[in-house]
Design an enzyme around this catalytic site. Structure first.
Site, PDB file in Angstrom:
ATOM      1  N   HIS A  30       0.818  -1.195   0.000  1.00 33.34           N
ATOM      2  CA  HIS A  30       0.000   0.000   0.000  1.00 33.34           C
ATOM      3  C   HIS A  30       0.859   1.254   0.000  1.00 33.34           C
ATOM      4  O   HIS A  30       1.139   1.824  -1.029  1.00 33.34           O
ATOM      5  CB  HIS A  30      -0.943  -0.048   1.204  1.00 33.34           C
ATOM      6  CG  HIS A  30      -1.946   1.039   1.204  1.00 33.34           C
ATOM      7  ND1 HIS A  30      -2.954   1.093   0.282  1.00 33.34           N
ATOM      8  CD2 HIS A  30      -2.088   2.126   1.988  1.00 33.34           C
ATOM      9  CE1 HIS A  30      -3.677   2.179   0.508  1.00 33.34           C
ATOM     10  NE2 HIS A  30      -3.171   2.826   1.534  1.00 33.34           N
ATOM     11  N   HIS A  81      -1.138   0.859   8.176  1.00 30.40           N
ATOM     12  CA  HIS A  81      -1.351   1.948   7.212  1.00 30.40           C
ATOM     13  C   HIS A  81      -0.427   3.091   7.605  1.00 30.40           C
ATOM     14  O   HIS A  81      -0.809   3.999   8.341  1.00 30.40           O
ATOM     15  CB  HIS A  81      -2.818   2.407   7.235  1.00 30.40           C
ATOM     16  CG  HIS A  81      -3.130   3.410   6.157  1.00 30.40           C
ATOM     17  ND1 HIS A  81      -2.715   4.721   6.216  1.00 30.40           N
ATOM     18  CD2 HIS A  81      -3.802   3.283   4.986  1.00 30.40           C
ATOM     19  CE1 HIS A  81      -3.128   5.365   5.133  1.00 30.40           C
ATOM     20  NE2 HIS A  81      -3.791   4.519   4.371  1.00 30.40           N
TER      21      HIS A  81
END
Lengths: 584, 584
Positions: free
Chosen positions: B364, B407
């Site tokens: 990501h 994240h």
């Protein structure tokens, strides 16, 4: 000897109202087309619906769609895959052959397709009907089939490869030295196309040493750097790895790498001999690096991507020829539709480094120059040859061959009396042979240009052949519709290429083979190890007699004819030494 | 302040027999799905057929399919693209969010979907209904939409890119020196998400210098190596290149690179400053290298290919974060679904060399360690971080973060009192913050392991933030369903991380902003150039008041609140100097 048959009007038009209709829509098998591990299309089951149920608005069903039963569609699918997909593509987007998408096929219509399939064209389309390779019913079937959308082909990733992978004799169970008295370096691996076999033929005695079951229509044979392992790949993407050291050479490992494939190669760089094998597929569009001892699949890489110049996405960039660099630990991979040449660095396959060279399309086949530093490869749709410097890892040149659809195979290296080292390619689409200068040091003005154009027998040529010790250049024309042309070979004298209009001798190979039935095609000259004999296949229909004719390279006289009931549809022949050492 | 609404039973079930039915089958727009340059799905026009005409055997139409009109489907498609595709994928195969293919959505059914969309989940699904960002009707619509097959997305290659490409001010017409008195290095580029704009805000005066129209929901801002050009990319894949030297900074070039995108970056290697830009797309799955002065698209490369471990083909490997190496002329490209990190060598883009590192999925976002040699990137689906050595061009380590769905954004670099240099990431799925050792020379035992786990406010965190001169680590939680949590920020003292259970201070940012309506989310701390202030966005619904709260990094007291009617839905903020120099 050519049979001309009259094609009758197909039954479908008369009985359309009552017949069953096959609604072949991509949707039927593509309900989940995008999921990884999605349903393979091998489970594709066309459903049958009566005509009355089919409405114009149903996706995939168009007014004028021909009528076809499920079993007919399946049969046509098989024939298309075996005979047509190689040139026209699994998805019918065209390559060496024209695109056959339904917008185009419906435009020309059934009768045009039927006649074209029957009679072929001088530009390279085989005369499937008149050669007897397809029956009249088959031709009729295929013409109807082409008016319908193709079935979607399945993915073929690691799970499918591993399932197909078999190690029949483990490396530790194999001999540690050669256990037979075969002169391996002078052995020929001969494709028996329609038998799904290869024959191993002794180069001195012409004796068939073994016939080994393989995939369908073996495209090429390659030899591992050590000379021990013979790798063959069928059009059905099945690879056999044959151990030539065994008392009776046999398959020791096999794998299927896709639905359709053409190329296999092994690592040749010093330090990596016999370490890896690589195979490239037409479908799925990808290549796979395998263990050199067992064919265990290690790394699959998709070639789907952008066409080099237009930079639009192509879903089916097929892998054509692969060669192994002698200067770097790299495989050189030709990708047809995107026109890219990939330098695949196999020194670290977990961190795989690939250099993607913008070249030309559609890349097909090619070979090294005499120094093995430069790789010349045909971009056949654009009549060009791309030259890669395998030492520097970059594009050297792109040139026009001045002919239509160059098809070099590995090409032929000659020592031209005027221009020095040149590399030759013939053409599928016309009778020309291009001689390209390959010596940038001593002949810089001629390097990577066509220095001379020769005119041989006619269009439909597949291969040229010469040898470092020979004064001859052989040019075949197996796909020419004229039986006399496809049954002969033209021979130029290299030492006479300084003449204004060099002449050639015609060798009536089919006549020498003494075969009078069918329209056998003479294809692919291959030298023995010594370079004093050249072998030609006389490739007849499956149920007719074929042969191999051995020509004395000095006298251009027939020296021997190999005939054997096991010699079914012989095509490519690969002398172990010449193939291993890239001598051509 | 949270609104809980009662979802009523949808009208569709009552009126199914009379309603119009949309037969959404892949086939409708995929009649020629495989041709290059095939019909873009932008021309996708769902046709309407009355229920009586639909038979069970029609492809794509399944028993139980919900009833939906064409305009409803179009609206839902737009909402899906803007709100859902980012996490769930254009093809609904899932990534950060779960897969939403019809086999799964039909299994859980309409009511489950409706409630899940309304209330969200602590694991990261936003509470679209209760936050007020979707109306009850929208939620109802989306739950029905998810029961139908998605429309196929269009390709977007060079022709489409060139058509969208505009040079508004040619390089020769631009100033040769800075023409304004802006302190560019302390400027903040602030995403105004739902306005499709960015605001340029002065870091000293907090004055909005300009508001510039951009693509939808600008994801990131990046600064060229020289500091002159600001590049922003919208989720709609539109890039604006803004010249900060102009009297009034404005867009000088723009391009659209796909349907959906997240990442843009520029070349930073010595000798290549401002030479190239690169953008990565979610759809089509590809990246494009552009001219650094004009955004002219030069080279597009597809990322479609094999998943690194299973080695099965993935049709939609989306490009997530891209960073620019400081050690080599390379872009480092994260590909989500295949779990591969690409080192794209931009020194010769005609012979493009790409090293494909097998890492983990789904890759990501990530950032450099404090030396900028190592790139740490989250593989969020597997709770791992992959570490790349950008100097050697290889994988250094893959480690577990011991949390759910890391994240990091670019992460945060801290000088830990015990473990020396560490890099931090928070998690979407829980309240943990992982501190990872990044000093293989002086702390080899801790390098590339989680040395400490902190516990912050709750799940739904997006960003951590620190600065080389600061003793603080800020952790947000904007996607937490609890308004008190999503409205605050946790702050740890770096010098106290040697304690057994480090405590944190809660900063009530929404309260400081004085906003009482809606459920504003506090998101993404960003330092000014000096490193003595941290800015937080107070991101409210589009029609409600938002703000930016500036916190004094020494005292942790509010220093200033920026409120302005132009400040619509502020999210990401990018300080020019910190972004350009990779300071975080």
């Amino acid at each position: 000897m050519t049979q001309i048959r009259t094609a009758r009007r197909p039954a479908l038009l008369a009985s359309a109202a009552l017949a069953l209709v096959l609604a072949t829509t991509p949707a039927m098998a593509q309900e989940k087309p995008e999921g990884h591990g999605s349903d393979p299309a091998s489970s594709y089951e066309p459903s049958l619906t009566t005509l009355g149920q089919i409405q114009a608005e149903i996706p995939g069903r168009k007014p004028g769609d021909p009528v076809m039963t499920g079993p007919e569609y399946q049969k046509a699918n098989t024939i298309y895959f075996e005979r047509c997909a190689g040139c026209h593509g699994v998805l019918r987007n065209g390559a060496t052959g024209k695109a056959l998408t339904v917008d185009l096929t419906r435009d020309v219509g059934f009768e045009y397709l039927r006649d074209f399939i029957t009679y072929g064209s001088p530009a390279g389309m085989p005369n499937w009907g008149t050669s007897g390779e397809m029956t009249e019913e088959d031709v009729d079937l295929m013409a109807r089939y082409l008016l319908l959308d193709p079935a979607p082909p399945p993915e073929f990733g690691m799970p499918e490869m591993r399932e197909s992978w078999k190690v029949l004799v483990a490396p530790e169970d194999r001999p540690t030295e050669k256990m037979n008295d075969i002169d391996i370096d002078n052995l020929f691996s001969v494709t028996l196309r329609d038998a799904g076999q290869i024959a191993l033929i002794d180069g001195a005695s012409y004796e068939i040493k073994s016939v080994i079951d393989t995939g369908y229509a073996v495209h090429i044979s390659r030899i591992s750097a050590s000379g021990r392992y013979l790798l063959v790949i069928g059009r059905d993407a099945k690879i056999n790895m044959i151990d030539l050291w065994m008392e009776e050479p046999a398959t020791v490992a096999e794998i299927k790498v896709g639905s359709e494939a053409r190329s296999v190669e092994t690592s040749k760089m010093k330090g990596f001999e016999d370490k890896y094998a690589i195979a490239g597929s037409y479908w799925p569009p990808q290549y796979v690096i395998m263990d050199g001892d067992t064919l265990e699949p290690l790394k699959i890489k998709s070639t789907r991507g952008m066409i080099y110049d237009e930079q639009v996405f192509h879903p089916e960039p097929r892998v054509a020829a692969i060669v192994s660099s002698h200067f770097r630990p790299e495989f050189i991979v030709n990708v047809k539709e995107t026109g890219k040449i990939l330098l695949v660095d196999y020194s670290d396959i977990q961190n795989l480094k690939v250099t993607e060279i913008e070249a030309e399309r559609f890349l097909h086949d090619g070979g090294f120059d005499s120094t093995k530093r430069y790789f010349l490869t045909a971009a056949n749709a654009r009549g060009r040859v791309a030259v890669i410097d395998t030492k520097e890892g970059e594009l050297t040149a792109i040139l026009e061959t001045d002919g239509e659809t160059p098809h070099p195979g590995r090409g032929a290296n000659l020592d031209h009396p005027v221009f020095g080292p040149v590399w030759a390619t013939s053409h599928l689409g016309d009778d020309t042979v291009a001689l390209i200068g390959t010596d940038p040091v001593n002949h810089p003005d001629q390097a990577w240009t066509v220095v001379q154009q020769l005119y041989a027998l006619g269009g439909g040529s597949l291969f040229v052949k010469s040898h470092p010790t020979s004064d001859h250049l052989y040019v075949d024309a197996p796909l020419n519709p004229d039986a006399e042309v496809s049954g002969s070979v033209a021979v130029f004298k290299v030492s006479e290429l300084d003449q204004e209009e060099p002449e050639y001798t015609v060798l009536p190979i089919v006549e020498w083979a003494g075969i009078t039935e069918g329209q056998p095609r003479v294809v692919q000259g291959e030298y023995n190890k010594e370079g004093n004999e050249v072998w030609f296949s006389v490739w007849n229909a499956r149920d007719l007699t074929s042969a191999i004719v051995v020509v004395d390279d000095k006298t251009l006289e027939p020296k021997h004819v190999i005939k054997d009931e096991r010699l079914v549809t012989p095509t490519g022949k690969f002398n172990v030494y010449n193939t291993r050492a890239d001598v051509y």
